[in-house]
Design an enzyme around this catalytic site. Structure first.
Site, short mmCIF file in Angstrom:
data_model
loop_
_atom_site.label_atom_id
_atom_site.label_comp_id
_atom_site.label_asym_id
_atom_site.label_seq_id
_atom_site.Cartn_x
_atom_site.Cartn_y
_atom_site.Cartn_z
N ASN A 60 -2.43 5.60 51.99
CA ASN A 60 -2.53 5.91 50.56
C ASN A 60 -1.81 7.23 50.31
O ASN A 60 -2.37 8.31 50.46
CB ASN A 60 -4.00 6.01 50.15
CG ASN A 60 -4.69 4.66 50.20
OD1 ASN A 60 -4.50 3.82 49.33
ND2 ASN A 60 -5.49 4.46 51.25
N GLU A 61 -0.54 7.11 49.96
CA GLU A 61 0.33 8.27 49.80
C GLU A 61 0.06 8.97 48.46
O GLU A 61 -0.67 8.45 47.60
CB GLU A 61 1.79 7.83 49.87
CG GLU A 61 2.19 7.20 51.20
CD GLU A 61 2.39 8.22 52.32
OE1 GLU A 61 1.87 9.35 52.20
OE2 GLU A 61 3.05 7.87 53.32
N PRO A 62 0.62 10.18 48.27
CA PRO A 62 0.47 10.87 46.99
C PRO A 62 0.83 9.95 45.82
O PRO A 62 1.83 9.23 45.85
CB PRO A 62 1.47 12.03 47.11
CG PRO A 62 1.48 12.34 48.57
CD PRO A 62 1.36 11.00 49.25
#
Length: 646
Positions: free
Chosen positions: A168-170
């Site tokens: 879950n990236e930025p």
């Protein structure tokens, strides 16, 4: 929030922030054992009630020791996993399950192949799906399977340097579910070593969502070493934001951050505790606080005032140990006494205020270098100065460094060998056959594929000749240059073996041969390879064993240096060796002997600067920090901390 009943082993400190609980252990091994015990307790509790334990599992370096302890508990204590159902956080996409970089491979190698889990109970995102529709359907079903089982009992997490949990990236939403995502550039850079280059890292992954993770009845996020300290500070103390997805965990009543000292080092409660509570003012804390204050108000230490103390959370120190000018003088003198141009001790001098002993005037010293260039990158100026000042200096290269050489360099060196043999009128036919085999292998080599033994040998020879050249430039005779080739490293892979008895034995034998008064060892344990910490632990084990029976070992001083990645904090430094502009140039020239690491090394980390530039900038910054505190201005300084192993 309820306090958890969890055994604590010699904790540095346990503290509760307003937003979420944090537990800090002295090292990742102790922390990992405790996390494994919590998992085992959950499994046993479900077994006793006839239920299933549903676990969310993570991959990467962080949980490896947890899985190793679970395997040990299965084999030695009979812990059964027959009632366990697992869901892994993520998988690269596309990715074949048999690939070395696959999380299927990772989980099998580190856990599943060594326990009695039913493989039908193992769930890992499928990196082989062909179409967007197939991926979407898989993700919906992944969520449904978790929901149908009543949700995750426990979710294990690591954290990426972007603040991602899972992948879950930025920009990830707090209610996101399992889905296909695009990987952040920094995430791909961090994975480059496993894939043989960033260009080989997939750009996408399938990941469990933040919302899915959030629903787990218990969430444990683990982080180790100083490299994770800055992102941990943001995750624990920062504003809740999609820019750092881990901050969403602050909203959970079921989460705990489990850290080692390095990962916790930038949290306010540990970094600047005087800002949040009254302190027990040990000397090291007082030194840290005064240096922090001087840096914050941009004043030399001797110009700090009572108002400076009172206005920056240090009134307690001023009241209890003031007047503040006396505190200032004490700390200034302590820092000044770390500075020495005599890293081997100054002969015939009063050494009561010096970092090293005056006697014996000529010391035997060993510089242990984990990789074949750490000696000159990290302490090249001190290395040269020790030799110039007449000490009996040895250097020991602990590993061959043969994974960090470009493939085309191998061909270039073998071509040179062929030409040289033919120039002597020799028969180069066998060498040409070897060369042809090498070229054929390299032409079809897959990312991160293990090199043939011949190629690994040539890469090792390249690093060896460069190391010899650098050590000779520093002034060492050849018989003082030692190549240890410690067995743990010689796998041909980026993933190394565990340390064995032979690694310690070889180190003990060298130490017994030299009987040093001083040992210098790499102390930057957050290096991206992980090799430095392994090499340090081998040295430490060897010295401790020898000190049990040999008098010289009891009087051997162990000094730690740091390299191209991090420097010691000013308050930690116990010996600062100033370098003149000429010595800076000599150090640079020694680093230049390592031509295979020049320009663009195979494993540069996330710093685009060349190693020599990093080293010079770091040494100049150390000198500048001393000068800003009111001490003499030098061109550069190399810093050391003494490690007392007895």
């Amino acid at each position: 929030m309820k306090e958890r009943n969890m055994p604590r082993l010699n904790l540095l400190e346990e503290t509760r922030y307003e937003k979420l609980p944090v537990t800090v252990y002295p090292n990742q091994q102790i922390a990992s054992v405790q996390v494994a015990k919590r998992i085992a307790d959950l499994i046993k509790a479900r077994q006793s009630s006839g239920g299933k334990a549903v676990l969310g599992l993570a991959t990467g370096v962080t949980p490896i020791r947890v899985y190793a302890e679970l395997v040990r508990m299965h084999k030695e204590e009979g812990l059964s996993f027959k009632n366990v159902i697992t869901f892994n956080l993520d998988e690269y996409y596309p990715m074949q399950p048999t690939a070395a970089q696959s999380y299927v491979t990772f989980m099998n190698e580190n856990l599943f192949d060594h326990i009695d889990i039913d493989k039908n109970n193992v769930h890992i995102p499928d990196g082989t799906l062909g179409t967007t529709e197939e991926v979407a359907a898989f993700c919906l079903n992944y969520e449904k399977q978790i929901t149908d089982l009543g949700g995750l009992d426990m979710q294990i997490l690591g954290i990426g340097r972007t603040g991602h949990i899972g992948f879950n990236e930025p920009g990830s939403a707090p209610n996101s579910g399992t889905r296909l995502v695009t990987l952040d550039d920094l995430t791909r850079s961090d994975a480059a070593r496993d894939f043989g280059g960033k260009e080989n890292v997939p750009t996408k992954a399938i990941t469990m969502g933040v919302g899915t993770i959030f629903k787990a009845r218990e969430i444990i996020l683990m982080a180790w070493n100083q490299k994770k300290a800055s992102i941990i500070k943001k995750a624990v103390e920062g504003e809740i934001s999609g820019e750092v997805p881990a901050t969403f965990l602050q909203l959970s009543e079921h989460v705990e951050f489990i850290l080692d000292e390095g990962a916790a080092s930038e949290l306010t409660r540990f970094d600047t505790p005087w800002l949040v509570k009254d302190c027990i003012w040990t000397n090291i804390l007082k030194k840290k606080a005064v240096i922090w204050l001087a840096t914050t108000v941009k004043k030399p230490i001797l110009k700090l005032t009572e108002d400076d103390y009172n206005n920056h959370g240090m009134a307690q120190l001023a009241v209890e140990q003031g007047p503040v000018y006396n505190i200032n003088i004490d700390i200034f003198n302590q820092i000044q006494h770390t500075i020495t141009g005599w890293p081997g001790g100054k002969p015939n001098a009063d050494d009561s205020q010096r970092p090293e002993r005056a006697n014996p005037a000529q010391k035997r010293s060993i510089i242990f270098s984990p990789h074949p260039d750490d000696d000159v990158i990290s302490m090249g100026g001190t290395f040269i100065r020790l030799v110039d000042q007449g000490h009996d200096v040895h250097v020991a290269y602990q590993t061959s460094g043969n994974t960090a050489v470009w493939d085309d360099d191998v061909l270039r060196y073998v071509e040179f060998a062929i030409d040289f043999e033919e120039s002597r009128g020799g028969d180069s036919s066998e060498l040409k056959k070897t060369y042809d085999n090498m070229r054929s292998f390299l032409a079809s080599k897959q990312p991160n594929q293990i090199d043939t033994q011949e190629i690994r040998n040539v890469k090792g020879f390249i690093r060896k000749t460069e190391a010899i050249s650098g050590a000779r430039y520093a002034g060492l005779p050849d018989d003082h240059i030692h190549f240890m080739a410690l067995p743990f490293y010689e796998t041909g892979k980026t993933q190394k073996n565990s340390v064995g008895e032979e690694d310690v034995k070889l180190t003990m034998e060298l130490l017994q041969k030299v009987k040093p008064h001083q040992v210098f060892a790499a102390g930057d344990f957050a290096d991206p390879h992980g090799t430095h910490l392994v090499c340090f632990n081998i040295i430490l084990a060897a010295l401790k064993r020898l000190a049990e029976t040999e008098e010289w070992a009891k009087d051997c001083w162990l000094w730690l240096y740091r390299g191209a990645w991090f420097e010691f904090e000013t308050h930690e430094i116990e010996m600062a060796v100033p370098l003149s502009p000429q010595e800076v140039l000599r150090k640079r020239n020694a680093i230049f002997k390592h031509q295979s690491q020049k320009d663009t090394p195979v494993f540069p980390g996330d710093d685009a600067r060349e190693f020599w530039v990093r080293a010079e900038d770091r040494n100049a910054e150390t000198a500048r920090s001393y000068n800003e505190l009111g001490l003499a201005e030098y061109a550069a300084m190399e810093a050391f901390v003494r490690y007392k192993f007895l």
